[in-house]
Write a protein that holds these residues in place. Structure first.
Motif, PDB file in Angstrom:
ATOM      1  N   UNK A 180       0.802  -1.218   0.000  1.00  0.00           N
ATOM      2  CA  UNK A 180       0.000   0.000   0.000  1.00  0.00           C
ATOM      3  C   UNK A 180       0.836   1.270   0.000  1.00  0.00           C
ATOM      4  N   UNK A 181       2.031   1.233   0.595  1.00  0.00           N
ATOM      5  CA  UNK A 181       2.821   2.464   0.659  1.00  0.00           C
ATOM      6  C   UNK A 181       3.333   2.897  -0.706  1.00  0.00           C
ATOM      7  N   UNK A 182       3.315   1.990  -1.695  1.00  0.00           N
ATOM      8  CA  UNK A 182       3.655   2.384  -3.065  1.00  0.00           C
ATOM      9  C   UNK A 182       2.739   3.478  -3.586  1.00  0.00           C
ATOM     10  N   UNK A 183       1.544   3.565  -3.016  1.00  0.00           N
ATOM     11  CA  UNK A 183       0.559   4.554  -3.474  1.00  0.00           C
ATOM     12  C   UNK A 183       0.802   5.936  -2.886  1.00  0.00           C
ATOM     13  N   UNK A 184       1.674   6.047  -1.906  1.00  0.00           N
ATOM     14  CA  UNK A 184       2.053   7.345  -1.352  1.00  0.00           C
ATOM     15  C   UNK A 184       3.302   7.791  -2.108  1.00  0.00           C
ATOM     16  N   UNK A 185       3.120   8.659  -3.099  1.00  0.00           N
ATOM     17  CA  UNK A 185       4.207   8.972  -4.018  1.00  0.00           C
ATOM     18  C   UNK A 185       5.278   9.850  -3.384  1.00  0.00           C
ATOM     19  N   UNK A 186       4.875  10.769  -2.520  1.00  0.00           N
ATOM     20  CA  UNK A 186       5.832  11.672  -1.895  1.00  0.00           C
ATOM     21  C   UNK A 186       6.553  10.957  -0.755  1.00  0.00           C
ATOM     22  N   UNK A 187       7.873  10.926  -0.814  1.00  0.00           N
ATOM     23  CA  UNK A 187       8.617  10.133   0.161  1.00  0.00           C
ATOM     24  C   UNK A 187       8.538  10.728   1.565  1.00  0.00           C
ATOM     25  N   UNK A 188       8.584  12.033   1.692  1.00  0.00           N
ATOM     26  CA  UNK A 188       8.477  12.647   3.018  1.00  0.00           C
ATOM     27  C   UNK A 188       7.130  12.328   3.651  1.00  0.00           C
ATOM     28  N   UNK A 189       6.068  12.379   2.851  1.00  0.00           N
ATOM     29  CA  UNK A 189       4.751  12.038   3.381  1.00  0.00           C
ATOM     30  C   UNK A 189       4.703  10.575   3.803  1.00  0.00           C
ATOM     31  N   UNK A 190       5.299   9.708   2.996  1.00  0.00           N
ATOM     32  CA  UNK A 190       5.322   8.288   3.336  1.00  0.00           C
ATOM     33  C   UNK A 190       6.020   8.071   4.675  1.00  0.00           C
ATOM     34  N   UNK A 191       7.128   8.765   4.872  1.00  0.00           N
ATOM     35  CA  UNK A 191       7.854   8.597   6.129  1.00  0.00           C
ATOM     36  C   UNK A 191       7.037   9.107   7.312  1.00  0.00           C
ATOM     37  N   UNK A 192       6.369  10.243   7.135  1.00  0.00           N
ATOM     38  CA  UNK A 192       5.542  10.776   8.227  1.00  0.00           C
ATOM     39  C   UNK A 192       4.437   9.792   8.596  1.00  0.00           C
ATOM     40  N   UNK A 193       3.833   9.172   7.607  1.00  0.00           N
ATOM     41  CA  UNK A 193       2.739   8.241   7.872  1.00  0.00           C
ATOM     42  C   UNK A 193       3.233   7.030   8.664  1.00  0.00           C
ATOM     43  N   UNK A 194       4.311   6.420   8.183  1.00  0.00           N
ATOM     44  CA  UNK A 194       4.812   5.224   8.860  1.00  0.00           C
ATOM     45  C   UNK A 194       5.281   5.563  10.269  1.00  0.00           C
ATOM     46  N   UNK A 195       5.962   6.682  10.427  1.00  0.00           N
ATOM     47  CA  UNK A 195       6.428   7.070  11.748  1.00  0.00           C
ATOM     48  C   UNK A 195       5.268   7.373  12.694  1.00  0.00           C
ATOM     49  N   UNK A 196       4.192   7.924  12.159  1.00  0.00           N
ATOM     50  CA  UNK A 196       3.011   8.173  13.002  1.00  0.00           C
ATOM     51  C   UNK A 196       2.438   6.858  13.516  1.00  0.00           C
ATOM     52  N   UNK A 197       2.373   5.860  12.647  1.00  0.00           N
ATOM     53  CA  UNK A 197       1.879   4.549  13.067  1.00  0.00           C
ATOM     54  C   UNK A 197       2.793   3.943  14.124  1.00  0.00           C
ATOM     55  N   UNK A 198       4.106   4.067  13.913  1.00  0.00           N
ATOM     56  CA  UNK A 198       5.058   3.498  14.861  1.00  0.00           C
ATOM     57  C   UNK A 198       4.979   4.208  16.209  1.00  0.00           C
ATOM     58  N   UNK A 199       4.879   5.526  16.190  1.00  0.00           N
ATOM     59  CA  UNK A 199       4.839   6.275  17.452  1.00  0.00           C
ATOM     60  C   UNK A 199       3.558   6.005  18.228  1.00  0.00           C
ATOM     61  N   UNK A 200       2.484   5.693  17.537  1.00  0.00           N
ATOM     62  CA  UNK A 200       1.209   5.447  18.204  1.00  0.00           C
ATOM     63  C   UNK A 200       1.148   4.069  18.830  1.00  0.00           C
ATOM     64  N   UNK A 201       1.793   3.097  18.211  1.00  0.00           N
ATOM     65  CA  UNK A 201       1.684   1.716  18.683  1.00  0.00           C
ATOM     66  C   UNK A 201       2.370   1.555  20.036  1.00  0.00           C
ATOM     67  N   UNK A 202       1.767   0.800  20.956  1.00  0.00           N
ATOM     68  CA  UNK A 202       2.397   0.549  22.249  1.00  0.00           C
ATOM     69  C   UNK A 202       3.626  -0.348  22.107  1.00  0.00           C
ATOM     70  N   UNK A 203       4.486  -0.332  23.109  1.00  0.00           N
ATOM     71  CA  UNK A 203       5.664  -1.187  23.112  1.00  0.00           C
ATOM     72  C   UNK A 203       5.248  -2.646  22.954  1.00  0.00           C
ATOM     73  N   UNK A 204       6.028  -3.380  22.180  1.00  0.00           N
ATOM     74  CA  UNK A 204       5.721  -4.773  21.911  1.00  0.00           C
ATOM     75  C   UNK A 204       4.896  -4.980  20.661  1.00  0.00           C
ATOM     76  N   UNK A 205       4.406  -3.884  20.079  1.00  0.00           N
ATOM     77  CA  UNK A 205       3.650  -3.981  18.833  1.00  0.00           C
ATOM     78  C   UNK A 205       4.588  -4.339  17.686  1.00  0.00           C
ATOM     79  N   UNK A 206       4.002  -4.841  16.593  1.00  0.00           N
ATOM     80  CA  UNK A 206       4.777  -5.188  15.411  1.00  0.00           C
ATOM     81  C   UNK A 206       4.166  -4.522  14.185  1.00  0.00           C
TER      82      UNK A 206
END
Length: 297
Positions: A180-206
């Motif tokens: 799905x991330x192939x559909x986010x063409x702008x690389x900076x936006x892609x990084x912000x999205x993934x990092x937002x998901x990572x920062x939200x997930x509790x410790x031990x998440x995958x």
């Protein structure tokens, strides 16, 4: 601790194809005249039946331009299934699958509820037809729950806020972000999205992550297959996609402890000590890379 913890709570949301299921393609913006759609092309590559003739013709043209694409797509699906099962086997019993696509055998809830019958799975996508299929076909038949969320990956704050109505963000969550991330063409936006998901997930998440690779394993050489696929796809299929080099993909996953082989081709990715499940793709063939990352405690 997740910054959604205060909003998090648990809730629930049914297998078979209802009469008139194919009519869903004519609703919500997908008609026979809307041109090839990525979810239908993928469904055809994976052996599904939710496609039109022009989707299948587009899939054939893509395979001509980038040989091995159908095989790569099937390696991608098999890898996703292996990694999802591993997350569940490690004790994760709630999952957020973003960009779910059209249903095929081996969907997330089938895998995880076979291991944890009471597991919760939430499917999210921004396409109304994809979600209509998900609500009809991606349904639990065990003690667990399956939820469905109309959400746009490009708006991760809203997606996560609404997902917190169905998942408990006090506990580890398995996030499936494949194809799905192939559909986010702008690389900076892609990084912000993934990092937002990572920062939200509790410790031990995958986080299970895959991405089309613009790299063949030869230093300094960009394979023509990825460029050919992207160029041919973007001429006729929607949504548009992009490929990224491994160092770009790896950079999206900052903050995660990558398990097993780290970032590796889907056909070679495995956490088992046995030999990899398939030989590597030829240097000029399409390849998706996979990573399974854990948020450290």
């Amino acid at each position: 601790m997740s910054d959604l913890s205060a909003a998090a709570s648990a809730s629930t949301t049914r297998r078979g194809r209802p009469a008139g299921m194919n009519d869903l393609h004519s609703r919500g913006g997908w008609s026979r005249d809307s041109g090839p759609q990525g979810a239908r092309v993928w469904n055809h590559w994976l052996g599904g039946r939710d496609s039109y003739l022009h989707d299948r013709e587009a899939a054939a043209r893509l395979e001509e331009r980038a040989p091995g694409t159908r095989t790569a797509a099937r390696h991608h699906q098999a890898c996703t299934m292996r990694a999802t099962a591993h997350m569940a086997a490690q004790g994760i019993d709630q999952f957020l699958d973003i960009g779910v696509g059209l249903p095929v055998t081996g969907s997330t809830h089938q895998i995880v509820q076979n291991i944890h019958p009471g597991a919760r799975v939430v499917y999210a996508d921004n396409d109304p037809v994809v979600m209509a299929h998900a609500r009809a076909l991606l349904v639990g038949d065990r003690a667990g729950s399956v939820g469905h969320l109309d959400a746009d990956l490009a708006q991760p704050d809203e997606l996560l806020f609404n997902a917190a109505d169905m998942l408990d963000f006090h506990r580890p969550v398995g996030i499936v972000l494949t194809g799905v991330m192939e559909c986010i063409l702008d690389h900076d936006q892609a990084r912000r999205i993934v990092q937002r998901l990572i920062r939200t997930a509790p410790a031990g998440s995958c986080l299970l992550f895959t991405h089309l690779s613009a790299w063949s394993g030869r230093p300094g050489w960009r394979p023509p297959a990825a460029d050919s696929l992207v160029a041919a796809w973007n001429k006729t299929v929607r949504p548009l996609i992009t490929a990224r080099a491994p160092e770009q993909i790896h950079g999206l996953l900052d903050g995660l402890e990558l398990l097993g082989p780290g970032l590796a081709p889907c056909e070679r990715w495995s956490l088992q000590p046995s030999p990899p499940p398939a030989p590597p793709a030829a240097p000029d063939q399409v390849q998706w890379l996979c990573a399974l990352g854990r948020l450290p405690f």
